[in-house]
Design a protein around this motif. Structure first.
Motif, PDB file in Angstrom:
ATOM      1  N   ARG A   1     -16.043   5.532   8.132  1.00 40.09           N
ATOM      2  CA  ARG A   1     -16.712   5.848   9.406  1.00 40.09           C
ATOM      3  C   ARG A   1     -17.931   6.736   9.182  1.00 40.09           C
ATOM      4  O   ARG A   1     -19.011   6.483   9.701  1.00 40.09           O
ATOM      5  CB  ARG A   1     -15.757   6.589  10.355  1.00 40.09           C
ATOM      6  CG  ARG A   1     -14.883   5.680  11.157  1.00 40.09           C
ATOM      7  CD  ARG A   1     -14.041   6.522  12.142  1.00 40.09           C
ATOM      8  NE  ARG A   1     -12.823   5.832  12.505  1.00 40.09           N
ATOM      9  CZ  ARG A   1     -12.786   4.824  13.371  1.00 40.09           C
ATOM     10  NH1 ARG A   1     -13.886   4.416  13.985  1.00 40.09           N
ATOM     11  NH2 ARG A   1     -11.640   4.225  13.643  1.00 40.09           N
TER      12      ARG A   1
ATOM     13  N   GLU B   1     -10.276   5.573   5.964  1.00 39.17           N
ATOM     14  CA  GLU B   1     -10.899   5.171   7.216  1.00 39.17           C
ATOM     15  C   GLU B   1     -11.970   6.176   7.651  1.00 39.17           C
ATOM     16  O   GLU B   1     -13.081   5.791   8.049  1.00 39.17           O
ATOM     17  CB  GLU B   1      -9.814   5.033   8.294  1.00 39.17           C
ATOM     18  CG  GLU B   1     -10.336   4.365   9.526  1.00 39.17           C
ATOM     19  CD  GLU B   1      -9.229   3.932  10.499  1.00 39.17           C
ATOM     20  OE1 GLU B   1      -8.091   3.712  10.043  1.00 39.17           O
ATOM     21  OE2 GLU B   1      -9.530   3.830  11.689  1.00 39.17           O
TER      22      GLU B   1
ATOM     23  N   SER C   1      -5.154   7.080   0.401  1.00 40.89           N
ATOM     24  CA  SER C   1      -5.287   6.058   1.456  1.00 40.89           C
ATOM     25  C   SER C   1      -5.605   6.666   2.816  1.00 40.89           C
ATOM     26  O   SER C   1      -6.393   6.115   3.583  1.00 40.89           O
ATOM     27  CB  SER C   1      -3.991   5.245   1.587  1.00 40.89           C
ATOM     28  OG  SER C   1      -3.850   4.412   0.481  1.00 40.89           O
TER      29      SER C   1
ATOM     30  N   GLN D   1     -10.447  -4.298   3.888  1.00 41.69           N
ATOM     31  CA  GLN D   1      -9.930  -4.674   5.201  1.00 41.69           C
ATOM     32  C   GLN D   1     -10.419  -3.689   6.270  1.00 41.69           C
ATOM     33  O   GLN D   1     -10.863  -4.085   7.350  1.00 41.69           O
ATOM     34  CB  GLN D   1      -8.396  -4.706   5.171  1.00 41.69           C
ATOM     35  CG  GLN D   1      -7.797  -5.391   6.383  1.00 41.69           C
ATOM     36  CD  GLN D   1      -6.288  -5.530   6.280  1.00 41.69           C
ATOM     37  OE1 GLN D   1      -5.683  -5.183   5.272  1.00 41.69           O
ATOM     38  NE2 GLN D   1      -5.683  -6.054   7.333  1.00 41.69           N
ATOM     39  N   LYS D   2     -10.388  -2.405   5.929  1.00 43.57           N
ATOM     40  CA  LYS D   2     -10.863  -1.368   6.876  1.00 43.57           C
ATOM     41  C   LYS D   2     -12.362  -1.530   7.118  1.00 43.57           C
ATOM     42  O   LYS D   2     -12.857  -1.394   8.238  1.00 43.57           O
ATOM     43  CB  LYS D   2     -10.587   0.028   6.306  1.00 43.57           C
ATOM     44  CG  LYS D   2      -9.166   0.487   6.521  1.00 43.57           C
ATOM     45  CD  LYS D   2      -8.894   0.744   7.996  1.00 43.57           C
ATOM     46  CE  LYS D   2      -7.405   0.555   8.273  1.00 43.57           C
ATOM     47  NZ  LYS D   2      -7.091   0.199   9.643  1.00 43.57           N
TER      48      LYS D   2
ATOM     49  N   GLU E   1     -12.875  -4.249   9.494  1.00 34.71           N
ATOM     50  CA  GLU E   1     -12.503  -3.856  10.864  1.00 34.71           C
ATOM     51  C   GLU E   1     -13.545  -2.924  11.480  1.00 34.71           C
ATOM     52  O   GLU E   1     -13.949  -3.096  12.626  1.00 34.71           O
ATOM     53  CB  GLU E   1     -11.145  -3.145  10.845  1.00 34.71           C
ATOM     54  CG  GLU E   1      -9.964  -4.091  10.645  1.00 34.71           C
ATOM     55  CD  GLU E   1      -8.659  -3.330  10.378  1.00 34.71           C
ATOM     56  OE1 GLU E   1      -7.743  -3.950   9.836  1.00 34.71           O
ATOM     57  OE2 GLU E   1      -8.592  -2.118  10.699  1.00 34.71           O
ATOM     58  N   LEU E   2     -13.966  -1.922  10.702  1.00 33.56           N
ATOM     59  CA  LEU E   2     -14.847  -0.889  11.262  1.00 33.56           C
ATOM     60  C   LEU E   2     -16.267  -1.402  11.525  1.00 33.56           C
ATOM     61  O   LEU E   2     -16.970  -0.898  12.376  1.00 33.56           O
ATOM     62  CB  LEU E   2     -14.883   0.339  10.346  1.00 33.56           C
ATOM     63  CG  LEU E   2     -13.545   1.095  10.274  1.00 33.56           C
ATOM     64  CD1 LEU E   2     -13.597   2.191   9.222  1.00 33.56           C
ATOM     65  CD2 LEU E   2     -13.182   1.689  11.633  1.00 33.56           C
TER      66      LEU E   2
ATOM     67  N   TYR F   1      -7.255  -2.646   0.867  1.00 32.18           N
ATOM     68  CA  TYR F   1      -7.200  -1.829   2.079  1.00 32.18           C
ATOM     69  C   TYR F   1      -8.603  -1.335   2.460  1.00 32.18           C
ATOM     70  O   TYR F   1      -8.996  -1.358   3.634  1.00 32.18           O
ATOM     71  CB  TYR F   1      -6.244  -0.660   1.836  1.00 32.18           C
ATOM     72  CG  TYR F   1      -6.136   0.318   2.976  1.00 32.18           C
ATOM     73  CD1 TYR F   1      -5.509  -0.041   4.169  1.00 32.18           C
ATOM     74  CD2 TYR F   1      -6.654   1.613   2.861  1.00 32.18           C
ATOM     75  CE1 TYR F   1      -5.402   0.861   5.221  1.00 32.18           C
ATOM     76  CE2 TYR F   1      -6.552   2.525   3.906  1.00 32.18           C
ATOM     77  CZ  TYR F   1      -5.929   2.149   5.091  1.00 32.18           C
ATOM     78  OH  TYR F   1      -5.839   3.041   6.121  1.00 32.18           O
TER      79      TYR F   1
ATOM     80  N   THR G   1       0.830  -1.200   0.000  1.00 30.59           N
ATOM     81  CA  THR G   1       0.000   0.000   0.000  1.00 30.59           C
ATOM     82  C   THR G   1       0.864   1.250   0.000  1.00 30.59           C
ATOM     83  O   THR G   1       2.002   1.235   0.457  1.00 30.59           O
ATOM     84  CB  THR G   1      -0.962   0.010   1.202  1.00 30.59           C
ATOM     85  OG1 THR G   1      -1.808   1.155   1.079  1.00 30.59           O
ATOM     86  CG2 THR G   1      -0.224   0.080   2.527  1.00 30.59           C
TER      87      THR G   1
END
Lengths: 182, 591
Positions: free
Chosen positions: B531, B527, B523, B382-383, B386-387, B379, B371
């Motif tokens: 959110r 996140e 990048s 994956q985020k 996770e979130l 990515y 990345t």
């Protein structure tokens, strides 16, 4: 693959190629709109062979019996049986190949004839227990019934006279109840 | 609302009513909550009946293909059958792709199509199409209703056939005049079909044989597919795996059936499966296939697939057994029922060496990607995983983003992953996610599409906005038909043929539909935007992720090849075509 022997005459069997064997499958299906189409369509879509197919009503008004003669190795035949079973309208599927069964086909043969050749044709008909069902100055129409080999044989015998038209029903078959010659 | 409305719970009425009214009452009796549909001339009578009987929500899609995919998404997310109602001719033919998709992926949907009046059938009448004929090879079963007295029974059978055994699409063709005929309404309580009796209980002798084989295993492997989810057998699967200490690999449709945070989980297998799943297939001595069908994207070269292993195959569809791969112990039956009996017959196995070997493979060949500033789709996924903590329903389209989502989300719940697997239908995600949103409000529903697939059914944005569905629409935009581009790069000497694709300004498009939209290009912003999108509950939100243009999905077993030809993620290199310098290696630690 070994050829499967049948004790009675008129039971068709032939090994077509290594591992590929001819199977006679008897199907009981719901006599419903589209049922026949679904079965024929299945063979087309999956690329299965049909040597012959016949269909007609059974002793019960709402079911039809189909007799399909097909070819394939063991795996293909297993899939054909499963796929036929999977169709909602299929009540019962039996592979008659490894059972004792009676198989018959009817053929109508219109053969060229002259006053000179007519007696010889009728003699052949007699040997095959065929019936004359139509006659004209230039032709004879014969009706013969039997297993595939018999039907093939009479056609072969009549060929030299000049075949005008042939119509075959395709094979129909039923499992034998009595194990032996009748 | 009409005054003569009958209690919807009533399954019988001696008052003669039209076929149209019988149709609606039958759906109520069947417990249908939502119909995805589009009216038209031949079906107008049925739509008239919907006016008085409004217990069922009707969702007006913007294209009939959207209706079938929405019904699929609804069915996959809820486990209940999806229902489609369209008119004859083009209305019916537009459902074909969705029906084919449902057939390939065994999704229970019932599609009702209008038809021209009986006496006009075959006349090339206006908007006539032989839809029963057209869809015959792609339906589990189909009906043309020729008499109104058959209607209620036919609908009952249609739902029964769609949802039992190996589920699938059923089509019911409704001629206009039949729906205007009147008869009394009598909805059957049960269905009896002498020619259709799916096997539920597995053969005990076979189950015992399977148990013996498992008990002798040194290196067992569970290979599980969508059948586990269809049969709600995740708990049984987990009990079996944990009892015999057996690693579990899942197909694309099996994702979510076994939690990937469990140490026994290997993730997905097959063409883009994890390195360690495919290695486990290669080296296992007993392969236990559960509700999976040995699809070519899983097996590669069939003769080499788990060549050394004895194979057990549990499936409800007898025709799925020994279709592609000959197995040693076939068990026909419902996965849940069979697993329940099997668990009691197996002994705890000593597999610690086997698990150590796998652990080593995991360490040496993890799922990974490089990345940098340019966003990697991996990515984003994956985020997202996770979130949400895995508590989401993710509906993917077809292509690279689909594989990356399968690899990197970290699946933990059954029915949280929905995709078009068998048919590989681009344009699936947006309408399917819409359908899922109507069925499930307990979790966020996220549509993940590529820029190509999104444009194939983007008309459903209007429907999504109209119903204020709190969907998240993530577009992974690389300006390419990425999977085809990848194949051209790897196998066609990088001769790119018509794989570059442009699109609209997706943020402006969202705005035009009345939907908030974001574009993310770095990048560092990913996140934060995820959110924000997850926090927004008032309606749909669209996020366009502008990602690295030429990235590939790895590992990869080229089509028709074997584990020996498996290509792992190459070492990161500077990627001048992206104009970025790679900075770090991200690793997805599973289990």
């Amino acid at each position: 693959m070994a050829q499967v022997e049948h004790s009675s005459s008129g039971d068709g069997h032939a090994v077509v190629a290594e591992h590929v064997q001819r199977h006679t499958i008897s199907l009981l299906v719901e006599n419903k709109f589209g049922a026949f189409n679904r079965i024929a369509g299945l063979f087309a879509a999956k690329g299965y062979n049909i040597d012959s197919l016949s269909v007609g009503p059974t002793e019960e008004e709402d079911t039809s019996r189909m007799t399909i003669v097909t070819r394939g190795d063991d795996q293909v035949i297993e899939q054909i049986m499963k796929q036929l079973n999977k169709l909602i309208d299929t009540i019962k599927v039996v592979d008659l190949t490894f059972e004792s069964f009676v198989e018959r086909e009817l053929v109508l043969i219109k053969v060229q004839s002259t006053p000179t050749s007519r007696p010889e044709i009728m003699q052949i008909a007699e040997i095959f227990r065929a019936k004359v069902v139509d006659i004209s100055p230039k032709s004879l129409t014969l009706e013969a019934t039997g297993g595939q080999q018999k039907v093939d044989a009479i056609i072969k015998m009549l060929k030299p006279f000049g075949l005008k038209e042939i119509a075959r029903t395709g094979r129909v078959a039923l499992k034998r109840e009595f194990q032996g010659e009748v | 609302m009409s005054a003569n409305k009958i209690a919807p719970s009533s399954k019988h009425s001696s008052r003669p009513m039209t076929g149209a009214e019988i149709f609606v009452r039958s759906l109520i009796a069947e417990g249908v909550e939502v119909i995805f549909g589009y009216p038209g001339g031949a079906i107008i009578g049925v739509y008239d009946a919907l006016v008085d009987l409004s217990d069922i929500k009707h969702v007006l899609v913007r294209h009939e293909q959207g209706a079938t995919h929405a019904a699929e998404g609804y069915a996959k997310a809820t486990g209940k059958p999806g229902v489609v109602l369209v008119t004859s001719g083009p209305g019916a033919t537009n459902t074909v792709t969705g029906i084919a998709d449902a057939y390939m992926d065994s999704i229970p949907i019932v599609v009702f199509t209008g038809q021209v009046p009986l006496k006009l059938i075959g006349n090339d009448a206006f908007q006539e199409a032989d839809i029963v004929g057209i869809t015959r090879p792609i339906t589990k079963h189909s009906y043309l209703v020729r008499d109104v007295r058959e209607l209620a029974k036919t609908i009952k059978e249609a739902f029964y056939i769609a949802t039992t055994g190996r589920p699938g699409p059923v089509l019911v063709d409704l001629p206009k005049d039949v729906m205007a005929q009147k008869t009394v309404f009598d909805y059957p309580e049960t269905v009896k079909l002498r020619s259709y009796n799916p096997v539920v209980e597995g053969h005990l002798k076979q189950i015992k044989k399977a148990a013996e084989l498992i008990n002798s295993a040194k290196r067992p492997l569970l290979y599980v597919g969508g059948g586990v989810i269809q049969s709600n057998a995740s708990d049984e699967l987990r009990s079996l795996a944990e009892k015999i200490h057996c690693p579990v690999t899942t197909t694309l449709h099996g994702l979510g059936s076994f939690p990937e945070n469990n140490p026994l989980a290997l993730g997905m297998l097959g063409m883009h499966g994890t390195w360690y799943s495919n290695m486990a297939v290669e080296y296992c001595d007993v392969l236990i296939a559960v509700g999976a069908r040995f699809d070519d994207r899983v097996t590669g070269k069939v003769e080499a697939f788990a060549a050394e292993a004895k194979k057990i195959h549990i499936d409800i569809d007898p025709s799925a057994i020994s279709k592609n791969v000959q197995v040693d112990v076939p068990i026909v039956g419902d996965v849940k029922t069979v697993l329940k009996s099997l668990i009691d017959l197996v002994d705890p196995l000593e597999t610690s060496d086997w698990l150590k070997t796998i652990q080593q493979w995991k360490k040496e060949h993890p799922l990974r990607y490089a990345t940098g500033d340019a966003i990697r789709a991996q990515y984003v996924i994956q985020k997202l995983g996770e979130l949400t903590g895995g508590d989401a329903i993710v509906v993917t389209d077809v292509g690279q983003h689909q594989m990356w989502t399968a690899q990197f989300f970290n699946w933990t719940h059954p029915r949280s992953h929905i995709t078009s697997g068998g048919l590989g239908t681009m344009g699936f995600s947006l309408p399917a996610a819409m359908g899922a949103s109507f069925g499930r409000t307990d979790m966020p529903v996220i549509s993940v599409c590529g820029d190509g697939g999104f444009q194939m059914n983007s008309q459903e944005m209007a429907t999504i906005v109209e119903y204020k569905l709190p969907m998240k629409i993530f577009i992974i935009n690389n300006g390419f038909l990425g999977m085809v581009r990848q194949w051209q790069e790897l196998f066609w000497r990088r001769r790119y043929s018509h794989v570059e694709i442009s699109g609209p300004d997706f943020v402006k498009l969202a705005d035009a539909y009345g939907c908030p939209g974001y574009r993310v290009e770095h990048s560092s912003e990913v996140e934060d935007v995820i959110r924000k999108a997850l926090a927004y509950k008032e309606g749909p939100v669209l996020v366009e992720f502008v990602v690295a243009r030429e990235d590939n999905v790895y590992p990869m077993i080229p089509a028709g090849q074997t584990v020996k030809e498996m290509i792992d993620t190459p070492a990161p290199v500077d990627h001048p075509s992206n104009g970025v310098k790679e900075e770090s290696i991200m690793v997805l630690a599973k289990g």
